[in-house]
Motif scaffolding. Structure first.
Motif, short mmCIF file in Angstrom:
data_model
loop_
_atom_site.label_atom_id
_atom_site.label_comp_id
_atom_site.label_asym_id
_atom_site.label_seq_id
_atom_site.Cartn_x
_atom_site.Cartn_y
_atom_site.Cartn_z
N PHE A 178 26.72 11.98 41.62
CA PHE A 178 26.59 12.82 42.78
C PHE A 178 27.55 13.96 43.07
N GLY A 179 27.34 14.91 43.71
CA GLY A 179 28.26 15.99 43.92
C GLY A 179 27.40 16.99 44.82
N GLY A 180 28.27 18.13 44.85
CA GLY A 180 27.69 19.33 45.71
C GLY A 180 28.68 20.53 45.53
N ASN A 181 28.25 21.77 45.97
CA ASN A 181 28.88 22.91 45.95
C ASN A 181 28.51 23.76 47.17
N SER A 182 29.53 24.36 47.60
CA SER A 182 29.23 25.20 48.72
C SER A 182 30.12 26.51 48.64
N THR A 183 29.56 27.45 49.59
CA THR A 183 30.39 28.86 49.69
C THR A 183 29.97 29.52 50.97
N ILE A 184 30.99 30.17 51.49
CA ILE A 184 30.80 30.81 52.66
C ILE A 184 31.74 32.06 52.71
N ASP A 185 31.26 33.18 53.25
CA ASP A 185 32.17 34.24 53.19
C ASP A 185 32.07 34.92 54.76
N ILE A 186 33.27 34.74 55.01
CA ILE A 186 33.73 35.18 56.57
C ILE A 186 34.28 36.40 56.66
N LEU A 187 33.31 37.20 57.08
CA LEU A 187 33.75 38.74 56.93
C LEU A 187 34.24 39.21 58.38
N ILE A 188 35.29 39.26 58.80
CA ILE A 188 36.02 39.81 60.10
C ILE A 188 35.59 41.10 60.09
N SER A 189 35.34 42.02 59.01
CA SER A 189 35.23 43.34 58.99
C SER A 189 33.80 43.80 59.57
N ASP A 244 42.38 37.73 60.81
CA ASP A 244 42.84 39.08 60.45
C ASP A 244 42.26 39.45 58.79
N ARG A 245 41.50 38.79 58.16
CA ARG A 245 41.14 38.82 56.81
C ARG A 245 39.61 38.80 56.80
N ASP A 246 39.06 39.12 55.69
CA ASP A 246 37.60 38.70 55.16
C ASP A 246 37.99 37.49 54.16
N GLN A 247 37.29 36.63 54.04
CA GLN A 247 37.43 35.36 53.29
C GLN A 247 36.31 35.02 52.52
N TYR A 248 36.35 35.05 51.22
CA TYR A 248 35.37 34.40 50.29
C TYR A 248 35.78 32.89 49.97
N TYR A 249 35.16 31.94 50.32
CA TYR A 249 35.60 30.60 49.73
C TYR A 249 34.48 29.80 49.27
N ASP A 252 38.05 27.70 45.35
CA ASP A 252 38.09 29.11 45.03
C ASP A 252 38.24 30.16 45.90
N ALA A 253 39.11 30.67 46.34
CA ALA A 253 39.18 31.69 47.46
C ALA A 253 39.74 32.93 47.10
N ASN A 254 39.34 33.83 47.75
CA ASN A 254 39.70 35.59 47.71
C ASN A 254 39.85 35.88 49.26
N HIS A 255 40.87 36.52 49.68
CA HIS A 255 41.01 37.20 50.98
C HIS A 255 41.27 38.58 50.78
N ASP A 256 41.07 39.32 51.87
CA ASP A 256 41.10 40.88 52.01
C ASP A 256 41.62 41.22 53.15
N TYR A 257 42.88 41.57 53.29
CA TYR A 257 43.22 41.78 54.66
C TYR A 257 42.68 42.97 55.42
N LEU A 305 44.52 40.54 49.33
CA LEU A 305 45.66 39.72 49.83
C LEU A 305 45.98 38.49 49.25
N LEU A 306 44.89 37.67 48.81
CA LEU A 306 45.00 36.17 48.30
C LEU A 306 44.04 36.03 47.13
N ASP A 307 44.57 35.47 46.27
CA ASP A 307 43.66 34.99 45.15
C ASP A 307 43.96 33.46 44.76
N TYR A 308 43.25 32.61 44.84
CA TYR A 308 43.70 31.27 44.41
C TYR A 308 42.40 30.25 43.89
#
Length: 810
Positions: A323-334, A348-353, A386-391, A417-420
């Motif tokens: 069993f398993g799953g995957n998920s994604t969300i783009d929180i775009l403050i802009s 204070d940032r756009d977040q891609y997660y 997996d995450a990427n952030h843009d200030y 701003l961030l990549d991990y």
């Protein structure tokens, strides 16, 4: 409007033509509880019907045919064994009921048999003595506000509270949610939730679907020796097999997802079967209907399950499951307006997660000569974030206040701003043996082995917009590719001194090669129960428990490179906790029980910061959507939790059910500054009251349910406004940590469930009304600059959330 919809649905589906009574089949296997061998000749009866009995064949199989739809009580008997009574077994036209039964050998001689009935609700684990409860799929569907998830359902039990509306983390007796251990078929699994954050055990939506679970156990303290590397509680989940005689299907459409399930025989003669499910998110519906889910972003996820079961000779089985799953969300403050809420991320940032989690296993089990039961599982799992952030750099006026254009802030530009990436892969081998020496004595022993690879990369920089724009160089904070081995051998002995006294003694050990400090030589476990008669008993238990921290906390540092692995906490040791529990269980009549438990937990070796002025402690981690970034840690922190819990439960009978739980507790810790403080989760009290009423029609049933929850507020401290303005996020004053408390949490939920049976078909329409009163409960403080120059914003929990689904079983 809601009353009109319900009326139309009832009218539409209640139009029925006269026809013969709808029936279904109940069948399964009757086994010995410890050694798992078939009980040939065991008898069963449906006590709610006349002349409806069954006898187990040479393989332990029994069958009741032509059972009318509705709720029934089953009783199973076998010479030399305690009776088993199962109440409120739901029979629907669209699906066979497959019910495996395990019976406990009686201590009495055949001429002196004293009838003692074991009812549903007792933990399946034969070594459990206290603070353990079995939960079923039917319960998960019954509880208002649970959304069919094991964790949200468990938050109704005494001593347990949810972390917040947006997540299903659970706080057990004031402990961190990260102390909860999740196991499936004996295998420790990664966080089984979509959008999981490293270091947590919960999330917004569960990957685990109750439709493929068998009855499972939940532990809140002093758990048996087989459970290691956990200090707060345990979910011990069991998977069910598919129907091995008939093909069955399910389709469900609702706000939380579109689902499909299929199960049936691969070979009827050999009894092999398959079971498969798939779910795809429908959360876009909330956005279209204007329902507040805490963010303007639309989360996307999908998950699935697959199990093949192959019976072998002499009662052996081989199962392949995944069993398993995957998920994604783009929180775009802009893209958001000023009024949009965002409780899932920073303002204070756009977040891609995105996240991914999966487990696959091969399980072999076999009863050996009516004395020994062997079970072995080999599994592989993966867990990735997996995450990427843009200030989001805002335009500001001469005084530094953000410029507003219409309903949005004026945006200058986006700055990476961030990549991990965190990726944990694990290969697990589990072997357990139940050795039954007599009706009095059973020994369980085994070993859990895990080979772990943890790979991480994180690079970030700091953006300071005022008084003038400053962007620091990229700083690599995580860089690892670490392999390590974990071993947990255990043994537990259960002995019936006589018909009143039962004793359980055990020990486990835990070793991890991640560093030389991650070794716990001996962790004793012990329990004792005394039967007072008439279903009443007193129980005592104690145990030493230890746990590693999340892998990512060992490999954090500053300016890390391949030639400079300057980790801050590579030698961090195990957190430990002594549990002491006493309980009293009393049956009140035939269908009600009263349970009282009191406990004390001594926590020690908790990681705290080296800085003697710091109030940081890992006891406060494990909830929320953010990682932690502590300085150098040492295992010198302490803590203590104590409390009392009361449960009054009426089992489903006479068409209704209720559960009331109340907990009073105190959870405190001491950090490097030597001050005794409240933990973040020390709400002081928790109260739950649930009920469900079923109204039966000829071929249908209407269920109405409600739940009220009251919990003490979370603790926090004064905000350091200067530091917060500089960091562009909320920074609390360290000295005042957890000296302030949010207002108490209150929530009322309701549930309406309407089921219609047709020949070979069952329709279910349900709506879970989460917080229909729209009560505002504070979640946290966030950094959100306003046009007037203020930046401290109170974030509230979710408001009214209607969760609707329509399901067909056929």
């Amino acid at each position: 409007m809601l009353k009109r919809i319900v009326f139309l649905l009832l009218t539409a589906f209640s139009l029925q033509v006269t026809a013969q009574e709808l029936t279904q089949t109940i069948r399964g296997v009757i086994k010995d509880k410890e050694a798992k061998f078939a009980l040939i000749g065991a008898t069963g009866a449906i006590t709610t019907l006349d002349n409806k009995g069954a006898v187990a064949d040479e393989n332990g199989n029994y069958i009741f045919e032509n059972v009318p739809v509705g709720r029934h009580t089953l009783k199973f008997s076998y010479i030399g064994y305690e009776d088993v009574v199962l109440n409120n077994i739901v029979v629907d036209a669209g699906k066979e009921v497959i019910l495996d039964v395990e019976m406990q050998e009686s201590l009495s001689q055949l001429m002196e048999v004293v009838v003692k009935a074991r009812r549903n609700g007792a933990a399946k684990n034969e070594m459990a003595m206290i603070s353990a409860r079995q939960f079923s799929v039917e319960e998960a569907d019954r509880y208002a506000g649970s959304r069919g998830e094991p964790a949200r359902m468990a938050s109704n039990f005494a001593g347990v509270q949810g972390a917040d509306d947006s997540r299903n983390d659970i706080v057990i007796r004031g402990n961190s949610p990260s102390g909860v251990l999740w196991r499936v078929e004996g295998v420790t699994i990664p966080n089984p939730n979509h959008f999981a954050i490293p270091g947590t055990s919960g999330g917004p939506v569960s990957i685990i679907n109750n439709k493929y679970l068998a009855n499972s156990d939940f532990f809140t303290g002093a758990f048996p020796a087989e459970f290691g590397n956990g200090t707060a509680g345990v979910f011990d989940l069991k998977l069910r097999n598919g129907n091995n005689q008939n093909h069955e299907f399910m389709v469900q459409f609702g706000f939380l997802g579109t689902e499909a399930m299929a199960e049936g025989p691969l070979n009827k003669e050999k009894g092999s079967s398959y079971l498969a499910t798939y779910r795809y998110a429908n959360l876009w519906m909330f956005d279209k209907l204007g329902v507040d889910i805490g963010t303007a972003a639309v989360p996307k996820y999908q998950d699935g399950f697959l199990r093949f079961n192959f019976p072998q000779k002499d009662g052996a089985e081989v199962s392949l499951w995944a069993f398993g799953g995957n998920s994604t969300i783009d929180i775009l403050i802009s893209d958001q307006t000023i009024e949009d809420r965002n409780i899932f991320g920073s303002n204070d940032r756009d977040q891609y997660y995105s996240t991914r989690m999966g487990v696959a296993g091969l399980t072999y089990s076999k009863p050996i000569k009516k004395k020994t039961f062997l079970k072995a599982t080999l599994a592989a799992s993966t867990n990735l974030q997996d995450a990427n952030h843009d200030y989001v750099l805002l335009n500001s006026d001469a005084e530094g206040n953000p410029i507003v254009e219409g309903d949005r802030y004026s945006i200058n530009r986006l700055i990476p701003l961030l990549d991990y990436v965190f990726d944990e892969t694990k290969l697990t081998g589990v072997v357990s043996v139940n050795q039954k020496y007599s009706a009095r004595s059973t020994l369980k022993f085994g070993i859990n082995t895990e080979l772990v690879n943890f790979e991480s990369y994180d690079s970030a920089r700091v953006v300071t917009p005022l008084p003038e724009l400053n962007i620091t160089p990229w700083d690599t904070r995580w860089l690892s590719n670490k392999n390590y081995l974990q071993l947990q051998p255990y043994l537990q002995w259960k002995y019936f001194l006589n018909e009143k006294w039962t004793m359980s003694l055990g020990a486990t050990s835990f070793y991890s090669s991640i560093n030389e400090n991650s070794f716990s030589a001996i962790e004793p476990r012990a329990g004792l129960t005394y039967e007072l008669g008439n279903g009443n008993k007193i129980s005592l238990a104690t145990g030493l428990h230890s746990q590693m921290q999340s892998p990512y906390t060992y490999f954090y540092g500053n300016n890390i490179s391949e030639n400079n692995l300057n980790y801050l906490n590579p030698d961090m040791g195990l957190t430990k906790s002594w549990h002491f529990v006493a309980g009293y269980n009393r049956l009140v009549g035939k269908n009600m029980r009263l349970l009282f438990e009191t406990y004390y937990q001594k926590l020690f070796n908790i990681p705290i910061e080296v800085d003697p002025t710091s109030s940081f402690s890992m006891v406060n981690s494990g909830a929320g959507f953010s990682r932690i970034f502590p300085n150098r840690l040492v295992n010198e922190g302490t803590g203590r939790n104590y409390g009392a819990e009361l449960t009054l439960e009426k089992f489903f009978s006479d068409g209704f059910y209720f559960l009331t739980t109340a907990s009073l507790f105190d959870a405190k810790y001491i950090g490097a500054d030597g001050v005794l403080r409240n933990t973040d989760f020390n709400g002081k009290y928790a109260f739950n009251a649930l009920f469900a009423k079923e109204i039966k029609f000829r071929r249908s049933a209407l269920s109405l349910g409600a739940k009220f929850t009251a919990v003490g507020g979370r603790w926090y401290g004064p905000v350091d406004e200067t530091a917060s303005a500089a960091a562009q996020e909320i920074v609390y004053e360290d000295e005042g940590r957890n000296t302030l408390q949010f207002a108490p949490y209150r929530r009322l939920d309701a549930k309406i469930d309407y089921k219609i049976n047709r020949r070979g078909l069952t329709h279910t329409i349900a709506i879970d009304l989460v917080n229909p009163l729209g009560i505002q409960n504070i979640l946290s403080l966030s950094y959100a600059p306003q046009p007037d120059g203020t930046f401290i914003k109170q974030e509230y929990q979710l408001g009214f959330l209607p969760v609707f689904f329509y399901r067909v079983n056929f």
